[in-house]
Design an enzyme around this catalytic site. Structure first.
Site, PDB file in Angstrom:
ATOM      1  N   THR A  66      72.260 105.767  59.890  1.00  0.00           N
ATOM      2  CA  THR A  66      72.096 107.267  60.467  1.00  0.00           C
ATOM      3  C   THR A  66      71.646 108.285  59.118  1.00  0.00           C
ATOM      4  OG1 THR A  66      73.078 109.248  61.775  1.00  0.00           O
ATOM      5  CG2 THR A  66      74.615 107.849  60.366  1.00  0.00           C
TER       6      THR A  66
ATOM      7  N   TYR B   3      81.766 110.529  61.595  1.00  0.00           N
ATOM      8  CA  TYR B   3      80.849 109.657  61.964  1.00  0.00           C
ATOM      9  C   TYR B   3      79.699 109.236  60.927  1.00  0.00           C
ATOM     10  CZ  TYR B   3      76.021 107.962  63.928  1.00  0.00           C
ATOM     11  OH  TYR B   3      75.146 107.552  63.899  1.00  0.00           O
TER      12      TYR B   3
END
Length: 330
Positions: free
Chosen positions: A117, A141
């Site tokens: 990501t 995250y």
């Protein structure tokens, strides 16, 4: 046909990647605990139900299918939840990945495509962001994904496991034929939430923050069609099978869209207006995330095919389809 183990392949991006893999001659074998995925999305190969933290289950799947490579999507992804429960994110995303990697090595599989990501970059120091941008995640995250990237770097250097790390920007859209689409429970992604508001399935759409240093005060994001992401994964698999070396690549269009611009496009495609509520900033959000995708174009011969309107059109068509109605009723 060559088997490819797609871990987390019943989820949103994983299922679209299975569609793409199958269209290009591979057999996607899905391994998924269905905590966030959907069995009905597994349409292009077998489904083996299991968790990436279950070493015995992984060993059995590797032995049964003898995959040539692994594509790894199995992760918790919701930024806000990662702030509330970082332990759970590290336990699944980091510890689970370590178990998967150990099982792959034991089975003699040394090629892996990893779903990462742009959240590994943290706050942008330059826009658009290329792969040399410093990685300083601002939420658990992003940090969990960054830790896995570091693990893969060490395995490449010391254990000859080659990997392609794909750093997504904002995945969006749906299969143009409407067979599968975006379905999270609970839903936290902007486009399906806004479409739900347009369809009257929720009271309004909430915009988190209106005072960012952007052209209209709302966050800027780089929305990339899920089938463009899927194409990049298949290309990455083939790149590794052809002997390609480990690398990390951004996947985005290179075009930034503000939240206000996104909502305007959704209204234009749907022909519907809907209530919008502006609320405070959300912890862990970056004001602007836009990709420099030149490296992916060069290494994989990849390029995005869909613009924002095309993304919204495919998303809208899926959400008003039988599958989208089933999602809203779940």
């Amino acid at each position: 046909m060559t088997n490819i183990l797609v871990v987390g392949g019943a989820g949103y991006i994983g299922s679209h990647t299975c569609l793409d893999l199958a269209s290009k001659g591979f057999t996607p074998v899905v391994y998924d605990n269905l905590s966030n995925g959907h069995a009905e999305f597994v349409q292009w190969g077998p489904l083996e139900r299991g968790d990436i933290r279950d070493r015995a289950g992984l060993d059995a799947v590797f032995e049964k299918y003898q995959p040539a490579a692994v594509v790894h999507f199995a992760a918790l992804i919701e930024v806000g939840e990662s702030v509330r429960n970082p332990t759970g994110f590290f336990e699944n995303n980091v510890s689970g990945t370590l178990t998967l990697l150990a099982a792959a090595q034991a089975a003699g599989v040394d090629k892996l495509v990893f779903s990462s990501t742009c959240a590994t970059y943290g706050l942008p120091q330059a826009v658009p962001m290329d792969e040399t941008h410093p990685q300083a995640p601002i939420n658990p995250y992003g940090r969990s994904k960054f830790i896995v990237e570091q693990m893969l770097g060490d395995l490449d250097a010391h254990e000859n496991m080659r990997s392609v790390v794909l750093r997504y920007f904002n995945a969006a859209g749906a299969d143009p034929e409407g067979r599968i689409g975006e379905w999270h429970s609970p839903e936290t992604h902007a486009i399906p939430l806004a479409i739900d508001a347009a369809l009257g399935r929720r009271a309004d759409f909430k915009v988190f923050g209106w005072d960012y240093d952007t052209r209209d005060g709302t966050c800027v994001r780089d929305f990339i069609h899920v089938m463009d992401l899927a194409d990049a994964h298949t290309r990455a698999v083939q790149y590794l099978l052809d002997g390609g070396q480990s690398t990390a690549l951004n996947l985005g269009t290179g075009d930034g869209t503000t939240v206000k611009e996104l909502l305007s496009t959704i209204e234009g495609v749907s022909g519907k207006t809907f209530p919008v509520e502006y609320v405070g900033r959300r912890e862990g959000d970056s004001p602007i995330l836009v990709a420099d995708n030149e490296k992916a174009r060069t290494v994989l011969g990849w390029q995005p095919r869909y613009n924002l309107t095309g993304i919204i059109e495919t998303a809208w068509n899926w959400h008003i389809s039988d599958g989208g109605r089933e999602r809203s009723a779940a």
